[in-house]
Write a protein that holds these residues in place. Structure first.
Motif, PDB file in Angstrom:
ATOM      1  N   THR A 273       0.837  -1.191   0.000  1.00  0.00           N
ATOM      2  CA  THR A 273       0.000   0.000   0.000  1.00  0.00           C
ATOM      3  C   THR A 273       0.873   1.242   0.000  1.00  0.00           C
ATOM      4  N   ARG A 274       0.254   2.338  -0.385  1.00  0.00           N
ATOM      5  CA  ARG A 274       0.942   3.625  -0.337  1.00  0.00           C
ATOM      6  C   ARG A 274      -0.091   4.733  -0.155  1.00  0.00           C
ATOM      7  N   VAL A 275       0.246   5.726   0.680  1.00  0.00           N
ATOM      8  CA  VAL A 275      -0.608   6.896   0.867  1.00  0.00           C
ATOM      9  C   VAL A 275       0.048   8.085   0.175  1.00  0.00           C
ATOM     10  N   GLY A 276      -0.757   8.896  -0.496  1.00  0.00           N
ATOM     11  CA  GLY A 276      -0.223  10.084  -1.142  1.00  0.00           C
ATOM     12  C   GLY A 276       0.340   9.798  -2.516  1.00  0.00           C
ATOM     13  N   SER A 277       1.079  10.764  -3.034  1.00  0.00           N
ATOM     14  CA  SER A 277       1.594  10.681  -4.402  1.00  0.00           C
ATOM     15  C   SER A 277       2.898   9.885  -4.466  1.00  0.00           C
ATOM     16  N   GLY A 278       3.340   9.605  -5.688  1.00  0.00           N
ATOM     17  CA  GLY A 278       4.616   8.947  -5.906  1.00  0.00           C
ATOM     18  C   GLY A 278       4.489   7.618  -6.620  1.00  0.00           C
ATOM     19  N   PRO A 279       5.611   7.107  -7.138  1.00  0.00           N
ATOM     20  CA  PRO A 279       5.611   5.846  -7.881  1.00  0.00           C
ATOM     21  C   PRO A 279       5.096   4.684  -7.044  1.00  0.00           C
ATOM     22  N   PHE A 280       4.350   3.794  -7.681  1.00  0.00           N
ATOM     23  CA  PHE A 280       3.798   2.605  -7.033  1.00  0.00           C
ATOM     24  C   PHE A 280       3.610   1.565  -8.139  1.00  0.00           C
ATOM     25  N   PRO A 281       4.682   0.854  -8.526  1.00  0.00           N
ATOM     26  CA  PRO A 281       4.640  -0.034  -9.691  1.00  0.00           C
ATOM     27  C   PRO A 281       3.558  -1.104  -9.651  1.00  0.00           C
ATOM     28  N   THR A 282       3.233  -1.658  -8.475  1.00  0.00           N
ATOM     29  CA  THR A 282       2.281  -2.778  -8.427  1.00  0.00           C
ATOM     30  C   THR A 282       0.859  -2.337  -8.059  1.00  0.00           C
ATOM     31  N   GLU A 283       0.587  -1.041  -8.145  1.00  0.00           N
ATOM     32  CA  GLU A 283      -0.734  -0.538  -7.778  1.00  0.00           C
ATOM     33  C   GLU A 283      -1.826  -1.167  -8.645  1.00  0.00           C
ATOM     34  N   LEU A 284      -2.944  -1.504  -8.013  1.00  0.00           N
ATOM     35  CA  LEU A 284      -4.079  -2.101  -8.705  1.00  0.00           C
ATOM     36  C   LEU A 284      -5.228  -1.100  -8.792  1.00  0.00           C
ATOM     37  N   PHE A 285      -5.844  -1.060  -9.952  1.00  0.00           N
ATOM     38  CA  PHE A 285      -6.976  -0.152 -10.172  1.00  0.00           C
ATOM     39  C   PHE A 285      -8.254  -0.933 -10.480  1.00  0.00           C
ATOM     40  N   ALA A 366      11.047   5.360 -12.176  1.00  0.00           N
ATOM     41  CA  ALA A 366      10.371   4.560 -11.150  1.00  0.00           C
ATOM     42  C   ALA A 366       8.856   4.569 -11.359  1.00  0.00           C
ATOM     43  N   GLY A 367       8.341   5.683 -11.847  1.00  0.00           N
ATOM     44  CA  GLY A 367       6.915   5.790 -12.086  1.00  0.00           C
ATOM     45  C   GLY A 367       6.458   5.165 -13.387  1.00  0.00           C
ATOM     46  N   ALA A 368       7.410   4.807 -14.256  1.00  0.00           N
ATOM     47  CA  ALA A 368       7.058   4.276 -15.576  1.00  0.00           C
ATOM     48  C   ALA A 368       7.342   2.784 -15.738  1.00  0.00           C
ATOM     49  N   VAL A 369       8.017   2.168 -14.767  1.00  0.00           N
ATOM     50  CA  VAL A 369       8.368   0.756 -14.916  1.00  0.00           C
ATOM     51  C   VAL A 369       7.124  -0.122 -14.940  1.00  0.00           C
ATOM     52  N   THR A 370       7.276  -1.276 -15.564  1.00  0.00           N
ATOM     53  CA  THR A 370       6.230  -2.298 -15.578  1.00  0.00           C
ATOM     54  C   THR A 370       6.682  -3.466 -14.719  1.00  0.00           C
ATOM     55  N   PRO A 371       5.907  -3.858 -13.710  1.00  0.00           N
ATOM     56  CA  PRO A 371       6.326  -4.975 -12.859  1.00  0.00           C
ATOM     57  C   PRO A 371       6.258  -6.307 -13.600  1.00  0.00           C
ATOM     58  N   VAL A 372       7.225  -7.155 -13.349  1.00  0.00           N
ATOM     59  CA  VAL A 372       7.231  -8.518 -13.872  1.00  0.00           C
ATOM     60  C   VAL A 372       6.718  -9.418 -12.747  1.00  0.00           C
ATOM     61  N   TYR A 373       5.569 -10.026 -12.966  1.00  0.00           N
ATOM     62  CA  TYR A 373       4.907 -10.777 -11.900  1.00  0.00           C
ATOM     63  C   TYR A 373       5.164 -12.279 -11.967  1.00  0.00           C
ATOM     64  N   GLU A 374       5.125 -12.865 -10.796  1.00  0.00           N
ATOM     65  CA  GLU A 374       5.097 -14.310 -10.645  1.00  0.00           C
ATOM     66  C   GLU A 374       3.763 -14.638  -9.979  1.00  0.00           C
ATOM     67  N   SER A 375       3.020 -15.580 -10.517  1.00  0.00           N
ATOM     68  CA  SER A 375       1.703 -15.914  -9.985  1.00  0.00           C
ATOM     69  C   SER A 375       1.753 -17.128  -9.076  1.00  0.00           C
ATOM     70  N   LEU A 376       0.970 -17.073  -8.009  1.00  0.00           N
ATOM     71  CA  LEU A 376       0.846 -18.194  -7.090  1.00  0.00           C
ATOM     72  C   LEU A 376      -0.634 -18.459  -6.840  1.00  0.00           C
ATOM     73  N   GLU A 377      -0.945 -19.697  -6.518  1.00  0.00           N
ATOM     74  CA  GLU A 377      -2.326 -20.051  -6.214  1.00  0.00           C
ATOM     75  C   GLU A 377      -2.686 -19.570  -4.812  1.00  0.00           C
ATOM     76  N   GLY A 378      -3.860 -18.968  -4.677  1.00  0.00           N
ATOM     77  CA  GLY A 378      -4.297 -18.477  -3.378  1.00  0.00           C
ATOM     78  C   GLY A 378      -4.982 -19.547  -2.553  1.00  0.00           C
ATOM     79  N   TRP A 379      -5.529 -19.143  -1.401  1.00  0.00           N
ATOM     80  CA  TRP A 379      -6.247 -20.055  -0.525  1.00  0.00           C
ATOM     81  C   TRP A 379      -7.598 -19.433  -0.162  1.00  0.00           C
ATOM     82  N   LYS A 380      -8.567 -20.300   0.114  1.00  0.00           N
ATOM     83  CA  LYS A 380      -9.921 -19.828   0.394  1.00  0.00           C
ATOM     84  C   LYS A 380     -10.181 -19.645   1.888  1.00  0.00           C
TER      85      LYS A 380
END
Length: 432
Positions: A273-285, A366-380
């Motif tokens: 999480t992040r509060v306020g302005s600034g780069p946040f590569p993994t932010e979800l919309f 920092a504000g323009a990078v694209t994150p490279v993700y690794e996916s994992l299975e979640g739990w219920k």
């Protein structure tokens, strides 16, 4: 004895207060070493909520000594109000339980006025997202050698002279540059004389006291505010706070020798999480970001602002491990991820065909990078009732293991809910 530093590994709001509260039971002294009332800790103890802004959360324990170090900047009005609120909740706030460094600098009314005026003068794209509480201007005066220290309140003549000199400059800036109202000398002077009566009994030399504690083999816990990537030197500058948030400042901000630090606990929220302005590569919309925000109750303890939410950023985590010398992680809010079918961790960034294993120092990159993700299975399964690591869902344990590998530090503490008891202590950092 052992000396342990607790720091945030992200952009703050990682749940440091709860971990400090957990570790305080093993400590004799709890020391806040930087920041001001722009940060806050929220703790839930037996269903009762406590909010801290300046006073170390260790004050919840009647047999602990809490200290506000020289690296902290203090708004006397806020501190006195916080003391009164905690006393109203049944806590004892006396000089034998709380000590304030005489070398800590004071946030003056003109600092908040300048902070707000400067932020308001910026265009939307250039706003830092400051809380407007005078933190930056106070640190600027400290570095500029024109600040007012807590100990100055002992000397009425010295305080008067320093206040007059400060207002000559600050009122010029407020009225001429920002077209804002000036700050009146007499009103501030009288107010701070009242503050002095209430605060001076709590003053002391924290460096001397901590050294004495070390020689008596007593345990010391250092707590910081904000997070690693809000560090003035190592964070996403200029979208940072005005002090050093990394573990090294525990020594500078308290007068404690670096050779005496035994462990550094890095608090890492299970997502970011992040509060306020600034780069946040993994932010979800998307809906996932909204779900994390709602289930995690992601609102600032101090500002009430909605926190931006995203997947766990392993690059940010690895940077924090390196910068702080993290010896063990405390993973918080793991329970918030329950119910997500897929989880993601950013393991690197990409920009213009180049791969980044660390956060770029150029803020635009920092504000323009694209994150490279690794996916994992979640739990219920919901996990807030679990009190033994072995009872966690297999997928939760696999997620923790991958977080350890990506960040480069072992997970020693796992938080599965907001209450004090909803925590799994796998390894106590006070035990060598």
């Amino acid at each position: 004895m052992s000396s342990v530093v607790v720091v945030g590994t992200q952009w703050g709001d990682e749940g440091k207060g709860k971990v400090v509260d957990l570790l305080t039971r093993y400590a004799d002294f709890v020391v806040r070493f930087q920041g001001g009332n722009n940060a806050g800790h929220t703790l839930v103890v037996e269903g009762k909520k406590f909010i801290f802004h300046i006073i170390p959360s260790g004050i919840l324990y009647e047999d602990k000594m809490c200290m506000i170090g020289n690296g902290v900047i203090i708004d006397p009005g806020v501190l006195i109000k916080e003391m009164a609120q905690l006393q109203a909740q049944g806590l004892t706030i006396t000089p034998d339980r709380l000590m304030i460094s005489e070398a800590a600098h004071l946030i003056m009314p003109y600092h908040a006025s300048l902070d707000q005026a400067k932020e308001n003068a910026l265009s939307d794209g250039d706003k830092i997202g400051t809380t407007g509480r005078g933190i930056g201007p106070c640190y600027m005066d400290k570095v500029g050698r024109v600040g007012i220290k807590a100990g100055d309140l002992r000397d009425e003549s010295l305080f008067r002279d320093k206040l007059k000199a400060a207002l000559d400059e600050k009122n010029f800036l407020l009225t001429k540059k920002y077209n804002a109202a000036p700050v009146e000398f007499e009103a501030v002077y009288r107010q701070f004389q009242e503050f002095a009566e209430k605060l001076i009994p709590f003053y002391g030399n924290i460096s001397v006291e901590l050294d004495a504690a070390r020689k008596k083999d007593q345990n010391i816990l250092f707590e910081g505010a904000q997070g690693t990537h809000l560090d003035i030197d190592h964070g996403t500058y200029p979208f940072v706070t005005s002090s050093n948030t990394i573990a090294g400042n525990a020594c500078t901000g308290s007068g404690f020798g670096p050779a005496y630090i035994d462990a550094v606990v890095g608090i890492m929220k299970a997502y970011t999480t992040r509060v306020g302005s600034g780069p946040f590569p993994t932010e979800l919309f998307d809906t996932v970001g909204n779900e994390l925000q709602e289930k995690g109750h992601e609102f600032g303890a101090t500002t009430g602002r909605r926190r931006r939410c995203g997947w766990l950023d392993g690059v940010v985590g690895a940077d924090a491990t390196r910068l702080n010398g993290v010896t063990g992680l405390a993973i918080t809010k793991l329970d918030v991820l329950s119910g997500q079918s897929e989880l993601k961790i950013a393991t690197s960034y990409e920009l213009n065909g180049k791969s980044y294993a660390a956060m770029p120092s150029n803020v635009r990159e920092a504000g323009a990078v694209t994150p490279v993700y690794e996916s994992l299975e979640g739990w219920k399964e919901e996990i807030d009732h679990i009190r033994d690591y072995d009872d966690l869902p297999l997928k939760a344990k696999e997620y923790i293991k991958r977080v350890e590998e990506v960040s480069g530090a072992p997970a020693n503490i796992i938080s599965v809910g907001p209450d004090r008891e909803e925590t799994l202590l796998l390894k106590n950092p006070f035990e060598k």
